[in-house]
Design a protein around this motif. Structure first.
Motif, PDB file in Angstrom:
ATOM      1  N   VAL A  47       0.853  -1.187   0.000  1.00  0.00           N
ATOM      2  CA  VAL A  47       0.000   0.000   0.000  1.00  0.00           C
ATOM      3  C   VAL A  47       0.887   1.235   0.000  1.00  0.00           C
ATOM      4  N   GLY A  48       0.224   2.405  -0.183  1.00  0.00           N
ATOM      5  CA  GLY A  48       0.963   3.657  -0.231  1.00  0.00           C
ATOM      6  C   GLY A  48       0.701   4.494   1.014  1.00  0.00           C
ATOM      7  N   LEU A  49       1.788   5.065   1.568  1.00  0.00           N
ATOM      8  CA  LEU A  49       1.702   5.983   2.701  1.00  0.00           C
ATOM      9  C   LEU A  49       2.022   7.376   2.174  1.00  0.00           C
ATOM     10  N   VAL A  50       1.025   8.305   2.287  1.00  0.00           N
ATOM     11  CA  VAL A  50       1.130   9.624   1.680  1.00  0.00           C
ATOM     12  C   VAL A  50       1.209  10.670   2.780  1.00  0.00           C
ATOM     13  N   SER A  51       2.150  11.629   2.635  1.00  0.00           N
ATOM     14  CA  SER A  51       2.242  12.736   3.580  1.00  0.00           C
ATOM     15  C   SER A  51       1.215  13.800   3.204  1.00  0.00           C
ATOM     16  N   LEU A  52       0.486  14.306   4.223  1.00  0.00           N
ATOM     17  CA  LEU A  52      -0.577  15.279   3.985  1.00  0.00           C
ATOM     18  C   LEU A  52      -0.060  16.708   3.928  1.00  0.00           C
ATOM     19  N   GLU A  53       1.153  16.942   4.334  1.00  0.00           N
ATOM     20  CA  GLU A  53       1.723  18.283   4.302  1.00  0.00           C
ATOM     21  C   GLU A  53       3.231  18.165   4.173  1.00  0.00           C
ATOM     22  N   THR A  54       3.843  19.310   3.921  1.00  0.00           N
ATOM     23  CA  THR A  54       5.304  19.318   3.822  1.00  0.00           C
ATOM     24  C   THR A  54       5.892  19.118   5.210  1.00  0.00           C
ATOM     25  N   LEU A  55       6.659  18.067   5.374  1.00  0.00           N
ATOM     26  CA  LEU A  55       7.169  17.677   6.682  1.00  0.00           C
ATOM     27  C   LEU A  55       8.616  18.135   6.847  1.00  0.00           C
ATOM     28  N   PRO A  56       8.928  18.633   8.055  1.00  0.00           N
ATOM     29  CA  PRO A  56      10.335  18.933   8.333  1.00  0.00           C
ATOM     30  C   PRO A  56      11.164  17.653   8.316  1.00  0.00           C
TER      31      PRO A  56
END
Length: 830
Positions: free
Chosen positions: A541-550
């Motif tokens: 499966v795919g894990l997607v970041s919801l915002e720009t992460l530091p």
């Protein structure tokens, strides 16, 4: 046609008439045409036979010319053979002579030119005549061989009528196309006389040997053949050559066994590389295919237990046992073998080659008796390999297998467990029953393709004991005894390339107890705000970041559920970073700065500059600095005007001061300080004129004295009623102290300050701090000290020179865009 013929007759008649009239009337001029028709050579044909045995010079012919009448003339010849002295002519009579024999094979003809000259006028009387002297051929050359096989070899079994490997060619140098050059090649003699050898013409000049009959190597091994080449001239001439013919031995004799009976013995149920060796004799040439033996079984080996091969060194037959066979009692095995050669046999008999198998001698044969000795036979399993089926994780005590075994030699045998890598089973020594003692795990490393292998042995009580084995393949059925897990618990997200990473899970169980899986986010609100699953179903499966992460490490809780709703909680560690082309995180820059020797020296120079400026500030009796601060609070020193708590003195100076506001105070001080700097410059010029290198002065004393005079006058003019802001009371402390001379400071100008040119980017911020206010500072310093500031001066020494140290020193100060430029050495100004 008739017209042409009439014209020819007319011309002939006119010529005849002119000839007759010419005889009567010599004075009448001749017509040119008729005159030319009478100019001709009269000679006989010149033909010369080669190698003539006559007396020389030999007269060949005589030349005549009808133009010579009534004139003194002489003949002359030239051309081939004349200069060589082979031919000559009598100048008066015209007789032509040959002075030596000629050889047609060297030169077949000679081209000669004849002329007749008027002796009085030395001119040619008639046109030149050229012709050839033909040499007549005689049979003076014998045929000669141009190519011939001197030695050749022929196999003994070569069939009659075939060409032999010997050829020849012959030529005759006499005139081509005549009997003198016609060549006939024949066999003149041969030894031995049989078989009869002859010559066959292949094409043109090529001929080959041919024979009729057969060769017998045992009788004759070498033949000598005399070849004759003759022509058909008269008399005929000939030449000869000899060819040597070698006979190569082939298979003309059958091999025969040296013994007529062989015996051997062997143990049953065994294989044996060499049971027996048999030898043969052969009269053919050793180490040829006509001598090498080839053995074969005639009878007794129907089961294929035995094999016979040829030893290439000894030519013996080697009999071996290649299969095991159980004989219940001692048994005699009757074998019959035969032998022949690798090359088929052929025999020369009565001048004919015999190759028919019915007419040649048959292959030799021999009998062999093998005694097979009965031994103790091992127990026999009904099945040497068997399959059983069992569910994994079943309780111990399950009976897996009962073997069926029999032994024809013994009724007593025992069982032994010889293969059980996981120690899951036990075997009954008497019955061979296999029982589980532990739970069997399908996912164990000892299980391959769902099969667990067990091997047992049955051992009888014979002497020696005999053993046989049986393999049991246990097929383990699967249950849902494993939960899903992450294949990789740590992953990297390259934020400069993607915002999604793939997560894969696995389950040790088989279908339908494994994937595809359903993924959920764990019970973590923070993680749910940062991540989501898309898609959330499958093996991966795919894990997607919801915002720009530091950049950093993140723990993502996941719930993974298999097809039977068996769930597991896993934590995925995600490292967020910027990656290179290989997908590896780039190393972060360290928070600390690694300072080299040049950077450390730069910092000390800055601190020294700061101390010098602080020293100037302390020379003033008030707390206002000599130089105005600007942009307070932004990486500059903060100015404090209020000291408070002054000590009461008898002699006080009351200087009323009034400021409308703090901003006004700052603005006024800025103006005042600028004017004070101008006054200080004047004072400095009074004390230390330019050009005097030995004069010293105290810049601080002069500046303070002038400053106080100017400040006192200003404050005296202020209203005395100002109560909101008034000057403080200072105690008279005596003479104004003077600042120490700059000469007291020791500063070496030999230091190399070029290192700021190669500073690393980490010092760009420090450079901007240094350069932020240089424009304002430059105006103040240039006004106060009457100097010129430039951007290419190399050292901090310019600061000291600007303030009068050393006396008469540099008058130019350098300020650049970075802090390093603030410390460059000053160069003398104009």
């Amino acid at each position: 046609m008739m017209r042409s013929l009439s014209l020819l007759l007319l011309v002939a008649l006119a010529a005849l008439v002119e000839n007759e009239e010419g005889g009567k009337h010599h004075s009448r001029p001749k017509r040119e045409f008729l005159s030319r028709s009478k100019r001709r050579w009269v000679l006989s044909t010149i033909e010369l036979e080669e190698e003539m045995n006559v007396k020389y010079p030999f007269k060949l012919s005589q030349m005549f010319n009808d133009k010579t009448a009534g004139k003194q003339f002489e003949f002359d010849i030239k051309g081939e053979g004349v200069n060589e002295g082979l031919f000559s002519i009598d100048k008066v009579t015209g007789d032509v002579y040959a002075h030596a024999p000629v050889d047609r094979e060297k030169k077949a003809s000679y081209h000669i030119t004849f002329d007749v000259w008027d002796k009085l006028t030395n001119e040619k009387i008639d046109r030149e005549l050229a012709f050839d002297v033909e040499v007549k051929d005689i049979n003076d050359n014998a045929p000669r061989f141009t190519a011939i096989t001197k030695e050749a070899s022929v196999k003994e079994n070569t069939p009659s009528g075939e060409y032999l490997p010997a050829s020849m060619e012959a030529v005759d140098d006499d005139q081509e196309g005549t009997v003198n050059s016609t060549v006939v090649i024949t066999v003149d003699k041969q030894f031995p006389a049989e078989p009869k050898i002859g010559i066959a013409q292949i094409s043109g000049r090529l001929h080959r040997l041919i024979f009729d009959g057969c060769f017998d190597y045992d009788k004759e091994k070498i033949y000598s053949i005399l070849i004759k080449a003759s022509d058909r001239g008269n008399p005929p001439l000939s030449s000869t050559a000899t060819i040597k013919l070698n006979v190569i031995d082939t298979n003309s004799h059958q091999p025969t066994f040296k013994q007529r009976q062989y015996n051997a013995e062997a143990m049953e149920m065994t294989t044996l590389e060499t049971l027996l060796r048999v030898a043969v004799e052969d009269k053919d040439t050793p180490n040829t295919d006509g001598w090498r033996a080839k053995y074969f079984f005639i009878s007794g080996n129907e089961d294929g237990l035995y094999k016979i091969t040829t030893d290439p060194k000894t030519n013996e037959g080697v009999i071996s046992i290649v299969k095991e066979k159980n004989f219940e009692v001692h048994t005699l095995v009757k074998l019959r073998i035969g032998v022949e050669n690798v090359e088929p046999i052929s025999v020369c008999k009565d001048g004919k080659l015999i190759t028919n198998s019915k007419k040649v001698p048959p292959p030799d044969s021999v009998n062999i008796t093998v005694k097979m000795i009965d031994t103790n036979d091992a127990p026999v399993f009904e099945k040497y390999t068997d399959d059983v089926y069992q569910m994994e994780e079943s309780e111990p005590g399950q009976v897996l297998y009962n073997p069926n075994v029999h032994d024809i030699d013994s009724s007593k045998f025992r069982f032994k467990l010889i293969e059980d890598p996981a120690n899951w089973v036990t075997v009954d020594e008497k019955t061979g029953k296999i029982t589980t003692i532990k739970k069997m795990d399908r996912e164990s490393s000892f299980v391959e393709n769902d099969i667990y292998r067990i091997a047992i042995a049955a051992i009888d009580d014979g002497s020696p004991p005999a053993t046989s084995t049986c393999t049991i393949k246990v097929h383990l059925g699967d249950i849902n005894d494993n939960i899903p897990i992450l294949v990789n618990k740590t992953v990297i997200m390259c934020v400069n390339n993607v915002d999604k990473i793939l997560v894969r899970a696995q389950d040790a169980d088989a279908e339908p107890y494994s994937g595809p899986f359903i993924f959920f986010m764990g019970d973590d609100k923070t993680a749910s705000k940062l991540w989501k699953l898309d898609p959330a179903y499958g093996e991966e499966v795919g894990l997607v970041s919801l915002e720009t992460l530091p950049y950093g490490n993140y723990s993502v809780p996941l719930v993974i559920q298999d097809m039977q709703n068996e769930a597991a909680v896993e934590t995925l560690n995600v490292e967020v970073c910027e990656c290179n082309k290989s997908g590896v995180c780039r190393a972060r820059k360290p928070l600390s700065i690694d300072l080299g020797g040049a950077a450390i020296g730069l910092i000390f120079a800055g601190l020294l500059l700061f101390l010098i400026l602080l020293l100037l500030f302390t020379c003033n009796t008030r707390k206002d600095p000599l130089f105005v601060d600007f942009d307070e609070g932004h990486q500059t020193l903060v100015k404090y005007n209020h000291e408070g708590g002054g000590v009461e003195c008898k002699d006080n100076i009351h200087i009323p001061v009034r400021y409308k506001s703090v901003t006004d105070s700052l603005q006024q001080d800025n103006v005042q300080n600028t004017e004070a700097a101008s006054e200080m410059s004047n004072v400095k010029d009074l004390h230390s004129p330019r050009g005097s290198e030995n004069d010293t002065y105290d810049i601080c004393s002069a500046a303070n004295r002038k400053y106080f005079e100017w400040k006192t006058e200003e404050m005296a003019e202020m209203p005395t009623s100002a109560t909101a802001d008034h000057p403080l009371v200072y105690e008279v402390e005596g003479e104004i102290g003077s600042c120490p001379s700059m000469e007291a400071l020791s500063f070496s100008s030999e230091k190399d300050f070029s290192f700021p040119d190669t500073l690393t980017p980490q010092f760009s911020t420090l450079g901007m701090i240094c350069s932020a206010h240089l424009d304002q500072l430059q105006q103040i310093v240039e006004s106060a000290y009457d100097i010129t500031l430039v951007s290419d001066a190399p050292s901090v020494l310019g600061v000291f020179g600007a303030m009068g140290w050393p006396p008469g020193g540099p008058r130019t100060l350098s300020f650049g865009p970075v802090i390093g430029d603030c410390l460059r050495e000053a160069t003398p100004g104009p």
